[in-house]
Design a protein around this motif. Structure first.
Motif, mmCIF file in Angstrom:
data_model
loop_
_atom_site.group_PDB
_atom_site.id
_atom_site.type_symbol
_atom_site.label_atom_id
_atom_site.label_comp_id
_atom_site.label_asym_id
_atom_site.label_seq_id
_atom_site.Cartn_x
_atom_site.Cartn_y
_atom_site.Cartn_z
ATOM 1 N N GLN A 151 113.959 -5.555 25.951
ATOM 2 C CA GLN A 151 114.025 -6.413 24.957
ATOM 3 C C GLN A 151 113.558 -7.935 25.334
ATOM 4 O O GLN A 151 113.033 -8.847 24.750
ATOM 5 C CB GLN A 151 115.588 -6.709 24.556
ATOM 6 N N MET A 202 109.767 -8.071 26.016
ATOM 7 C CA MET A 202 109.023 -8.329 24.770
ATOM 8 C C MET A 202 109.361 -9.749 24.323
ATOM 9 O O MET A 202 108.159 -10.274 23.939
ATOM 10 C CB MET A 202 109.709 -7.377 23.763
ATOM 11 N N ARG A 229 100.335 -5.803 19.683
ATOM 12 C CA ARG A 229 99.196 -5.435 19.008
ATOM 13 C C ARG A 229 99.455 -6.107 17.519
ATOM 14 O O ARG A 229 98.760 -6.531 16.750
ATOM 15 C CB ARG A 229 98.867 -4.009 18.749
ATOM 16 N N LEU A 230 100.743 -5.946 17.029
ATOM 17 C CA LEU A 230 101.090 -6.164 15.678
ATOM 18 C C LEU A 230 100.986 -7.818 15.458
ATOM 19 O O LEU A 230 100.628 -8.503 14.450
ATOM 20 C CB LEU A 230 102.674 -6.038 15.350
ATOM 21 N N LYS A 243 106.461 0.637 23.278
ATOM 22 C CA LYS A 243 107.019 -0.282 22.154
ATOM 23 C C LYS A 243 106.372 -1.618 22.444
ATOM 24 O O LYS A 243 106.019 -2.375 21.554
ATOM 25 C CB LYS A 243 108.553 -0.376 22.287
ATOM 26 N N SER A 270 102.770 -2.055 21.494
ATOM 27 C CA SER A 270 102.569 -1.776 20.134
ATOM 28 C C SER A 270 103.100 -3.273 19.124
ATOM 29 O O SER A 270 102.481 -3.705 18.412
ATOM 30 C CB SER A 270 103.685 -0.819 19.323
ATOM 31 N N ALA A 271 104.158 -3.908 19.742
ATOM 32 C CA ALA A 271 104.498 -5.087 19.099
ATOM 33 C C ALA A 271 103.583 -6.111 19.487
ATOM 34 O O ALA A 271 103.281 -7.034 18.792
ATOM 35 C CB ALA A 271 106.012 -5.706 19.718
#
Lengths: 132, 288, 136
Positions: free
Chosen positions: B184, B187, B228-229, B222, B225-226
């Protein structure tokens, strides 16, 4: 009812979502945008969500739909400016928006669209030359 | 009779303190390295003072009585400071329980002709000191917990530094185990830095992560992915051979992620994405 | 667990969801919840309130500030008197949907919060309680 304005810039359409979307507004954006792509023959759609603080599965689905529908109409979609908290939440929710292009900000999104379109135009020219 | 005991102890304060100090000074748990004997005397005197004061207007039978509040407060302060100074629980416990010996000693001298009364009063005093002992331990542990919490925060903070490697490239070396709360923090820091520097490439170096199991891999996926978003590419570097082996053995699918063996090769890949190149200057041209 | 303050509101139409999300944001800011946790909680709440509207025609939501083990958090209770969920285990699986949605609502919401509890009786209704701790 509120409406989200769709701007046309060159070959592209641009939408900046400035309000918190409720479902019906998101649905009307979806249909308005697809109509606009078809009418203007735009090659790219840029959606700025930098002011959006919540993207749930419904809103995520709408974004995916817009990208998919535009693709069928031969237009690329780029989502730009997603907030970090929104990105983390979407991943945790299980919605990594596969198949949707993203960029950090409007400027980078424009660059990306430009590149994509140049690429497809070159391809078309190549196709023409082989035909001759 | 109750009042008698309180008054009596109050009168024999000097003797109690002397006895207590004697007990403490001969005990093997004495820590002269942490606190000088003078300091210890001051601290002990303070505690005896407040104890006897509370006894004066308090009720010896009721250890929960509000009149003991100031006593508990002083004890909590002492216990907490001892936890921070590095006293062991046994040493802090002995500090309080050796007071019991002193008090009982005095009672014994006073009531030596009345065994029944002696037993009665001794039990009461004993109960009070036991209750003080419990408070001491509770606070001692709380003090330790505070230290641990502070360190946890510090570790979380210092363990996720985001480095700007190049214009448009950020890197984050992860050192230590990657659990979900750590992921967390990683990220959040990474994504915030990507926005702040508008970098389009992030490198996550895991050479300092001891082991990668399917859960850790899940956390890495995860994070990618975040990233890339947000519109940036994320490269995982620092994959040691053992990690490559476990990843394959566990059947973890990392195919959607760009992985590189070293930070250097990740950087080279990042340069190629940004259409940059690093060249060695040709020295011969300088000689011309 | 101690309840420090609470507020209750009905969700009967789509615009109530917007009002509810704003109210929830105020509560989250009040207890000093981090931005990421706020976003997770509000997203989960958005999923659950939409479910309530879509499948039960609306319901009620209770917002509470709770305290346990020296930390604050928000507890939300969504209750409706709709048709209920016949197979909760199935409904909690990714990709299961009786409507036309992505089927991420319930399992997704569960992943976003610290604590998730669902009770449902067919024909009587559904109650879902979620908790998000300030730093959880």
């Amino acid at each position: 009812m509120d409406k989200i304005p769709i701007l046309k810039i060159g070959h592209f359409l641009m939408v900046a979502i400035q309000v918190d979307l409720y479902d019906r507004l998101a649905l009307s954006l979806e249909s308005d945008l697809v109509q606009a792509v078809s009418k203007t023959g735009a090659k790219g759609v840029l959606i700025d969500i930098s002011s959006v603080s919540i993207v749930d599965s419904f809103m995520g689905r709408i974004l995916g739909n817009i990208a998919g529908m535009s693709k069928v109409l031969d237009a690329e979609t780029v989502i730009v400016g997603m907030q970090p908290a929104v990105a983390i939440t979407l991943v945790e929710l299980g919605l990594p928006l596969k198949g949707v292009q993203t960029a950090l900000n409007v400027e980078k999104g424009m660059e990306l669209l430009q590149k994509k379109i140049q690429f497809t135009e070159e391809e078309e020219i190549d196709d023409d030359s082989t035909l001759q | 009779m109750k009042l008698d005991t309180a008054k009596l102890l109050q009168k024999r304060k000097k003797q109690i303190l002397e006895l207590w100090m004697k007990n403490q000074l001969v005990d093997f748990s004495l820590r002269e390295d942490l606190m000088s004997n003078e300091e210890l005397t001051v601290q002990s005197e303070e505690l005896v003072n407040i104890l006897l004061q509370s006894l004066n207007n308090g009720n010896l039978e009721d250890v929960q009585s509000a009149s003991f509040e100031p006593l508990y407060e002083v004890l909590e302060t002492i216990s907490r400071s001892r936890a921070k100074m590095g006293y062991s629980p046994r040493e802090t416990g002995t500090f309080v329980f050796s007071l019991k010996d002193a008090l009982l000693n005095v009672l014994q001298q006073e009531f030596k002709n009345d065994p029944v009364l002696l037993l009665e009063e001794s039990l009461k005093v004993s109960k009070l000191i036991d209750s003080l002992g419990i408070v001491t331990f509770e606070t001692f542990i709380k003090g330790r917990e505070e230290v641990i919490l502070r360190q946890t925060d510090e570790i979380a903070e210092i363990s996720t530094p985001v480095i700007r490697v190049w214009d448009g490239i950020v890197a984050l070396p992860i050192i230590g185990t990657l659990d979900s709360s750590r992921t967390q923090v990683v990220m959040e820091n990474l994504l915030q830095e990507i926005v702040a520097t508008s970098s389009s490439i992030a490198i996550l170096d895991i050479s300092g992560v001891p082991a990668v199991d399917s859960l850790v891999a899940q956390h890495l996926i995860k994070t990618v992915s975040a990233t890339r978003l947000m519109g940036a590419e994320c490269i995982i570097s620092g994959i040691r051979p053992e990690i490559a082996q476990t990843v394959v053995h566990l059947g973890i699918d990392l195919s959607g992620i760009v992985t590189k063996a070293t930070l250097a090769s990740a950087l080279r890949y990042a340069f190629s994405l940004l259409q940059l190149e690093v060249r060695k200057l040709n020295l011969k041209t300088n000689q011309l | 667990m101690i309840v420090l303050s609470s507020d209750s509101m009905p969700i009967m139409k789509e615009l109530d969801m917007v009002v509810f999300r704003n109210r929830l944001k105020e509560f989250a800011v009040k207890i000093g919840m981090s931005l990421v946790n706020q976003t997770k909680l509000i997203t989960a709440a958005s999923e659950l309130s939409r479910n309530m509207l879509r499948y039960a025609g609306g319901g009620n939501v209770l917002i509470e500030i709770v305290n346990a083990q020296r930390q604050n958090g928000l507890r939300l209770t969504f209750s409706d008197t709709g048709p209920g969920i016949p197979d909760i285990d199935k409904a909690m699986k990714d990709g299961f949907s009786t409507g036309k949605s992505l089927g991420l609502g319930l399992p997704g919401a569960k992943r976003l919060v610290s604590d998730f509890d669902i009770k449902s009786t067919v024909g009587k209704g559904t109650t879902i309680t979620i908790i998000k701790w300030k730093n959880g």
